[in-house]
Design a protein around this motif. Structure first.
Motif, PDB file in Angstrom:
ATOM      1  N   SER A 168      13.754  33.512  40.144  1.00 36.92           N
ATOM      2  CA  SER A 168      14.307  32.165  39.390  1.00 36.92           C
ATOM      3  C   SER A 168      13.562  31.727  38.240  1.00 36.92           C
ATOM      4  N   SER A 201      12.595  32.997  33.532  1.00 35.92           N
ATOM      5  CA  SER A 201      13.738  32.814  32.602  1.00 35.92           C
ATOM      6  C   SER A 201      13.368  33.340  31.345  1.00 35.92           C
ATOM      7  N   VAL A 202      14.358  33.611  30.492  1.00 39.79           N
ATOM      8  CA  VAL A 202      13.656  34.395  29.116  1.00 39.79           C
ATOM      9  C   VAL A 202      12.957  33.538  28.485  1.00 39.79           C
ATOM     10  N   LYS A 203      13.149  31.868  28.390  1.00 43.55           N
ATOM     11  CA  LYS A 203      12.502  31.245  27.697  1.00 43.55           C
ATOM     12  C   LYS A 203      11.035  31.068  28.194  1.00 43.55           C
ATOM     13  N   VAL A 256      12.896  33.741  21.895  1.00 43.76           N
ATOM     14  CA  VAL A 256      13.844  34.185  22.994  1.00 43.76           C
ATOM     15  C   VAL A 256      14.846  35.301  22.359  1.00 43.76           C
ATOM     16  N   ARG A 300      18.999  39.195  30.448  1.00 43.51           N
ATOM     17  CA  ARG A 300      18.249  38.985  31.386  1.00 43.51           C
ATOM     18  C   ARG A 300      18.480  39.750  32.833  1.00 43.51           C
ATOM     19  N   ASP A 336      20.908  38.581  40.550  1.00 49.43           N
ATOM     20  CA  ASP A 336      22.125  39.174  39.802  1.00 49.43           C
ATOM     21  C   ASP A 336      22.592  40.551  40.379  1.00 49.43           C
TER      22      ASP A 336
END
Length: 206
Positions: free
Chosen positions: A34, A37-39, A49, A59, A119
């Motif tokens: 969690s 994140s890509v950011k 990004v 992602r 995912d």
């Protein structure tokens, strides 16, 4: 004239992809999937990004790659530990102890690899690696039966049960949510209890 990537260009792209993947792994080890994140990955690597997405198909693809890398490392460590021993009992001990001790030492990463909701792409990878552990354990049990160390049993079911037992037995120690355990219940106590359970379950003298 169509653009053709040179060997130097491909090497640079592979290096940039490796940097992104390594940073994603660091974030997972520190705070779970969690946190990756890509950011956050882009900011920590000093890229946009969009640049991250140019190396991964979303992602989910990135996290699946992180999972494969972490799971590969753990599986290889267990395999090497098992290979250092002869005799089914000692090989099973090596498998259980290596799996459990490494999980406890790297708790956040182990929790993420074993239990964290993720995912479906990562769940698919989990099934693949779980199958690899079951396959390794099956071979150990089959050898134990052939060598007369173990009673006849369904080795596939027994192996799957052992891998499930090891993982589930570690839940309390690995959980990021505090779980009350007796103060005297040390990491060594946990590993030893799991080991004794596994040995007895298949018929070895613990």
């Amino acid at each position: 004239m169509a653009y053709r990537a040179t060997e130097k260009t491909r090497a640079a792209q592979a290096e940039r992809r490796e940097v992104l993947l390594a940073e994603a792994g660091n974030l997972v080890a520190a705070g779970g999937f969690s946190a990756a994140s890509v950011k956050a990955i882009a900011e920590n690597c000093g890229v946009s990004v969009g640049s991250v997405y140019s190396y991964f198909d979303g992602r989910a693809d990135l996290l699946a790659a992180v999972f494969r890398r972490g799971a590969d490392q753990e599986l290889n460590e267990v395999r090497m530990a098992v290979a250092e021993h002869s005799g089914a009992a000692d090989r099973l001990r090596a498998l259980v102890e290596t799996f459990a001790r490494r999980a406890i030492r790297g708790r956040q990463m182990a929790w993420s690899l074993l239990f964290e909701p993720v995912d479906p792409r990562v769940d698919e990878e989990r099934l693949v690696y779980r199958g690899s552990y079951v396959e390794l354990t099956t071979a150990i049990l089959r050898d134990g039966i052939e060598e007369g160390e173990l009673p006849e049993q369904h080795v596939g079911i027994a192996a799957a049960a052992l891998i499930g037992a090891i993982s589930e037995s570690l839940t309390g120690r690995l959980s990021p949510v505090p779980v009350e355990l007796p103060e005297t219940f040390s990491d060594d106590d946990i590993v030893d209890a799991i080991l004794q359970l596994c040995l007895r379950a298949v018929g070895f003298a613990a």
